[in-house]
Design an enzyme around this catalytic site. Structure first.
Site, short mmCIF file in Angstrom:
data_model
loop_
_atom_site.label_atom_id
_atom_site.label_comp_id
_atom_site.label_asym_id
_atom_site.label_seq_id
_atom_site.Cartn_x
_atom_site.Cartn_y
_atom_site.Cartn_z
N GLU A 184 9.82 -121.48 -76.23
CA GLU A 184 8.55 -121.38 -77.43
C GLU A 184 8.09 -120.05 -77.17
O GLU A 184 7.09 -119.62 -77.68
CB GLU A 184 7.52 -122.42 -76.98
CG GLU A 184 7.80 -123.73 -77.21
CD GLU A 184 7.87 -123.99 -78.70
OE1 GLU A 184 8.09 -123.01 -79.36
OE2 GLU A 184 8.01 -125.27 -78.77
N HIS A 217 0.74 -129.80 -73.81
CA HIS A 217 0.47 -131.04 -74.38
C HIS A 217 -0.36 -131.90 -73.85
O HIS A 217 -0.03 -132.86 -73.78
CB HIS A 217 1.96 -131.69 -74.59
CG HIS A 217 3.14 -130.88 -75.03
ND1 HIS A 217 4.36 -131.10 -74.67
CD2 HIS A 217 3.38 -129.78 -75.85
CE1 HIS A 217 5.24 -130.36 -75.39
NE2 HIS A 217 4.48 -129.37 -75.95
N HIS A 239 0.74 -122.69 -73.25
CA HIS A 239 1.09 -123.67 -74.16
C HIS A 239 1.22 -124.89 -73.36
O HIS A 239 2.14 -124.92 -72.38
CB HIS A 239 2.18 -123.33 -75.16
CG HIS A 239 2.96 -124.58 -75.90
ND1 HIS A 239 2.21 -125.23 -76.70
CD2 HIS A 239 4.04 -125.03 -75.78
CE1 HIS A 239 2.93 -126.32 -77.05
NE2 HIS A 239 4.27 -126.05 -76.49
ZN ZN Z 1 5.56 -127.80 -76.78
#
Ligand code: ZN
Length: 286
Positions: A78, A99, A97
């Site tokens: 990413e 989740h 980043h």
């Molecule tokens: Zn991700």
């Protein structure tokens, strides 16, 4: 030989990764963290490594095009999204980043966290929109993030997770904590069936206090959100905060009515009922 600063930044990334894992913001090898090292280089997490169990030597140094300069491992898949954030936010030194499950639940449901309900969130992040769905690890994701990143320090990623940025690694990480905490509180309030919103006047007062706390961002509220062309990047924030000259908290009666089934019973407090009638009378006059 790495400098003292570089050693500190490596340690900060290890610590933020450890906390992300401890709080359940990531599963398996999910998530990634990066920080500016200097004008030409970034330090970032490696791919295929659980973020709660990293060591400082695992980090990868890349340039602002994403080319690896130093490191035994490859950078996160990413990285493109991180590069996009740095490109548009010269004031930002770190990107996180993850989740986090409740915030990601909102991202899956397509419900942005754009209501003014917590003073702390209004002051620090403001509005938390959802960047439209993009295939992870492709150039689609940076394009989706670009639309909001100039005016937001944190956003949800549709059916994926969340991304935050800040002046340093821990500042960006704490914004991720704030988003997940806010999502949790919003979920509980919605399960309980009602939310009181902070009035626009109070939001402006809270934003005025930012300077006092040394908070520079986020961007101002959009004067008229309908002015924004669909393809345009946001330079302001859209926040659901009803106007009220008298009340600082305004019952969100609309949502109660929206969620009620046609034949179902709805319960309104005296305050909500009078607000509803006052609003109807005002609409009649207009
Ligand atoms: Zn991700």
């Amino acid at each position: 030989m790495s400098s003292r600063l570089e050693e500190q930044l490596r340690a900060d990334i290890v610590e933020a990764g450890r906390r992300m894992n401890a709080r359940g913001y990531v599963a398996s090898n999910d998530g990634n963290i990066s920080t500016r090292l200097d004008e030409g280089r970034l330090l970032t997490t490696p791919k295929s490594v659980p973020k709660g169990f990293m060591t400082p030597d695992m980090m990868v140094i890349v340039d602002y095009e994403g080319r690896k300069l130093v490191g035994d491992r490859d950078p996160s898949s990413e990285l493109l999204m991180h590069l996009e954030v740095y490109k548009h936010r010269p004031d930002v030194n770190a990107v996180v980043h993850a989740h986090p499950p409740i915030a990601t639940g909102f991202a899956v449901a397509g419900i942005p966290l754009t209501r003014a309900v917590l003073a702390e969130v209004v002051t620090t992040l403001g509005s938390i929109p959802i960047a439209e769905y993009a295939t992870p690890s492709t150039a689609e994701l940076p394009a989706a993030v670009r639309k909001y990143i100039k005016a937001h320090d944190g956003m949800l990623l549709a059916n994926h997770g969340a991304v935050t940025c800040g002046k340093d690694v821990m500042a960006a990480y704490y914004k991720m904590e704030t988003i997940e905490h806010f999502a949790k509180i919003s979920l509980v309030a919605r399960l309980l069936g009602r939310e009181n919103l902070i009035s626009r006047e109070e939001v402006e007062r809270l934003q005025g206090l930012r300077g006092m706390y040394g908070i520079a961002s986020p961007a101002p509220l959009c004067a008229d959100p309908s002015d924004l062309a669909s393809g345009e990047d946001f330079l302001c924030q859209v926040l659901e905060a009803p106007e009220s000259a008298t009340e600082r908290l305004v019952p969100d009666v609309d949502s109660v009515l929206r969620t009620a089934s046609r034949d179902g019973e709805i319960r309104l407090t005296y305050g909500e009922l009078t607000a509803l009638i006052a609003d109807a009378v005002k609409n009649l006059r207009d």
